[in-house]
Design an enzyme around this catalytic site. Structure first.
Site, PDB file in Angstrom:
ATOM      1  N   LYS A 149       1.620  -1.436  77.386  1.00 50.67           N
ATOM      2  CA  LYS A 149       0.328  -1.147  76.671  1.00 50.67           C
ATOM      3  C   LYS A 149      -0.670  -2.338  76.976  1.00 50.67           C
ATOM      4  CE  LYS A 149       3.670   0.595  73.935  1.00 50.67           C
ATOM      5  NZ  LYS A 149       4.555   1.326  73.109  1.00 50.67           N
ATOM      6  N   ASP A 185      11.249   2.770  70.410  1.00 49.78           N
ATOM      7  CA  ASP A 185      10.939   4.049  69.529  1.00 49.78           C
ATOM      8  C   ASP A 185      11.319   5.449  70.116  1.00 49.78           C
ATOM      9  OD1 ASP A 185       9.352   3.402  71.750  1.00 49.78           O
ATOM     10  OD2 ASP A 185       7.517   4.102  70.767  1.00 49.78           O
TER      11      ASP A 185
HETATM   12  C1  BGC Z   1       6.881   1.165  76.385  1.00 48.67           C
HETATM   13  C2  BGC Z   1       7.826   1.858  75.945  1.00 48.67           C
HETATM   14  C3  BGC Z   1       7.802   2.865  74.713  1.00 48.67           C
HETATM   15  C4  BGC Z   1       6.635   3.696  74.893  1.00 48.67           C
HETATM   16  C5  BGC Z   1       5.925   4.402  73.779  1.00 48.67           C
HETATM   17  C6  BGC Z   1       5.843   1.856  76.609  1.00 48.67           C
HETATM   18  O1  BGC Z   1       4.480   1.255  76.793  1.00 48.67           O
HETATM   19  O2  BGC Z   1       7.170   0.243  77.633  1.00 48.67           O
HETATM   20  O3  BGC Z   1       9.071   0.870  75.456  1.00 48.67           O
HETATM   21  O4  BGC Z   1       8.797   3.272  74.309  1.00 48.67           O
HETATM   22  O5  BGC Z   1       5.300   2.648  75.313  1.00 48.67           O
HETATM   23  O6  BGC Z   1       5.801   3.430  72.897  1.00 48.67           O
END
Ligand code: BGC
Length: 436
Positions: A149, A185
């Site tokens: 993110k 999550d």
């Molecule tokens: C992360 C994951 C996460 C997902 C949803 C991604 O950017 O790498 O670990 O589960 O976002 O939050």
């Protein structure tokens, strides 16, 4: 004049492409489980399905892409989950991009205030829901592989995040909390649904980021040391956002160049809430510059305006004849005059981008479920959490349409259930399981 055909072509994700994605995805799942380097994570969670009998009061910390939450959760022991108290805060910008130490200190400080406000003094086990790729080494610890993110906090990648939390708790004088589980999550969402109903087969997040997890037969997890084969199945965090075998178009590449980690998280950048608004904006801006949109003169106002993923949901929800909701939206952005054709183009671009996202997600779901059950002969429940899925009016239906195309005879066996509060409450369940 409608939307130029070449733009439309860029976002088509048709049946052959979905089928190809399923083949590539399943190939990577298989190789990843053997321990080979693939674009997804295929990470072990060291957690298995809950029994539904776990009981007691637990805490959860939920650090996602946008918000941070603290929850005080009571598990009944008979499949009921009660959130007794909770507190949510939007992660301050400077903490997302500053020193990791400050981020963890903020987490610990917020928990400390929460405990004091809710008068929680007795010893509590806590599940840390950490929504980033973590290489687990035990149920309660693991190393951050990379931020995803738009987080960039320094000094966290390569470190054990549970340890960082424990240290911050100690420094903040929080003595009655034991960090006893660390989960992604998706895993938390799965646990939350499985605690309630016992029939969940997948956890899925469609929010700021995207990801999926599923319980894998431990016999099939080649990289797992024998000492960890204590359960017949273990939940695998696929980290599907990293899946890279997808054809990107020019708009995808332009979006990618402006992210904090270009070249990474290919699937996530085509699917999740952090990126879809930006992608639509790049396409629309190009149309404005080519004088194919807002020729009435307000194009500059549109170019200067922000465009968020939630705007896509708002625009696509407008089914009025005159697209008056789209007009209202445009006026708020300073575009005071738009033709009906302009508004149709806007809606069409939103639909193209989000439909591709839904079809990619559906192919991912299809890949995982048909690995478990090749003919999809049994019923399968996918537990979903995340604002994109919750707020977009057609995301779910479009995924179901795509699954119907992929599995005409058996897609009726796939059910999606919204795991309300899934990622938070699942942290508490993980903490409870750790006490078994
Ligand atoms: C992360 C994951 C996460 C997902 C949803 C991604 O950017 O790498 O670990 O589960 O976002 O939050």
């Amino acid at each position: 004049m409608g939307l130029p055909k070449d733009i439309e072509k860029n976002f088509v994700f048709d049946l052959p492409e979905m089928k190809k994605m399923i083949r590539d995805f399943q190939g990577q799942m298989e190789n990843g489980l053997k321990g080979e380097q693939v674009s997804m994570g295929m990470l072990p969670s060291f957690v298995s399905r809950p029994r539904g009998t776990e009981k007691g009061d637990f805490l959860a910390l939920d650090l996602g892409g946008t918000n941070f939450r603290v929850l005080d959760v009571r598990l009944s022991g008979v499949r009921e989950i009660e959130v007794r108290n909770s507190f949510a805060v939007r992660m301050p910008e400077h903490l997302r991009h500053g020193a990791g130490r400050e981020l963890f200190s903020f987490i610990a400080g917020t928990l400390k205030d929460f405990l004091s406000k809710n008068n929680i003094r007795s010893l509590r086990r806590l599940g840390f829901v950490f929504s980033f790729p973590v290489q687990k080494t035990a149920p309660d610890s693991g190393t951050l592989l990379s931020w995803t993110k738009d987080l960039t906090a320094s000094g966290v990648v390569g470190r054990d995040v549970s340890e960082l939390l424990r240290r911050a708790l100690e420094e903040n004088g929080v003595e009655n909390v034991r960090v006893s589980a660390l989960v992604n999550d998706t895993v938390a969402t799965f646990l939350s649904a499985a605690y309630r109903h016992n029939d969940a087969d997948m956890g899925l997040i469609l929010g700021t980021g995207t990801n999926a997890c599923y319980p894998e037969n431990t016999e099939r997890i080649g990289y797992l040391e024998n000492k960890y084969r204590y359960f017949p199945e273990m939940i695998i965090n696929t980290e599907w956002g990293g899946f890279a075998s997808l054809a990107r178009n020019d708009f995808d590449r332009r979006l990618d160049e402006n992210t904090s980690r270009p070249g990474e998280q290919t699937l996530e950048k085509m699917v999740s809430g952090l990126y879809l608004g930006g992608l639509v904006k790049i396409v629309l801006d190009e149309l404005v510059r080519k004088q194919e949109l807002f020729k009435g003169g307000d194009g500059d106002a549109f170019l200067a305006a922000e465009f968020e993923t939630e705007d896509i949901s708002r625009i696509e929800a407008d089914c009025s004849e005159k697209l008056s909701g789209v007009d209202d939206f445009l006026r708020e952005k300073g575009v005071l005059f738009s033709t009906h054709a302009d508004r149709e183009i806007l809606k069409k671009v939103c639909a193209l981008v989000s439909k591709r996202a839904a079809r990619i997600s559906a192919a991912g779901v299809g890949a995982i479920l048909s690995r478990m059950d090749p003919g999809l002969k049994n019923r399968h429940v996918v537990a979903v959490d995340g604002a994109l899925y919750r707020h977009h009016p057609w995301f779910g239906p479009r995924m179901q349409d795509a699954l119907r195309e992929l599995f005409p005879a058996s897609s009726g066996n796939i059910d999606f259930v919204q795991a309300k509060d899934g990622s938070g409450t699942g942290g508490a369940i993980a903490a409870a399981i750790s006490g078994r």
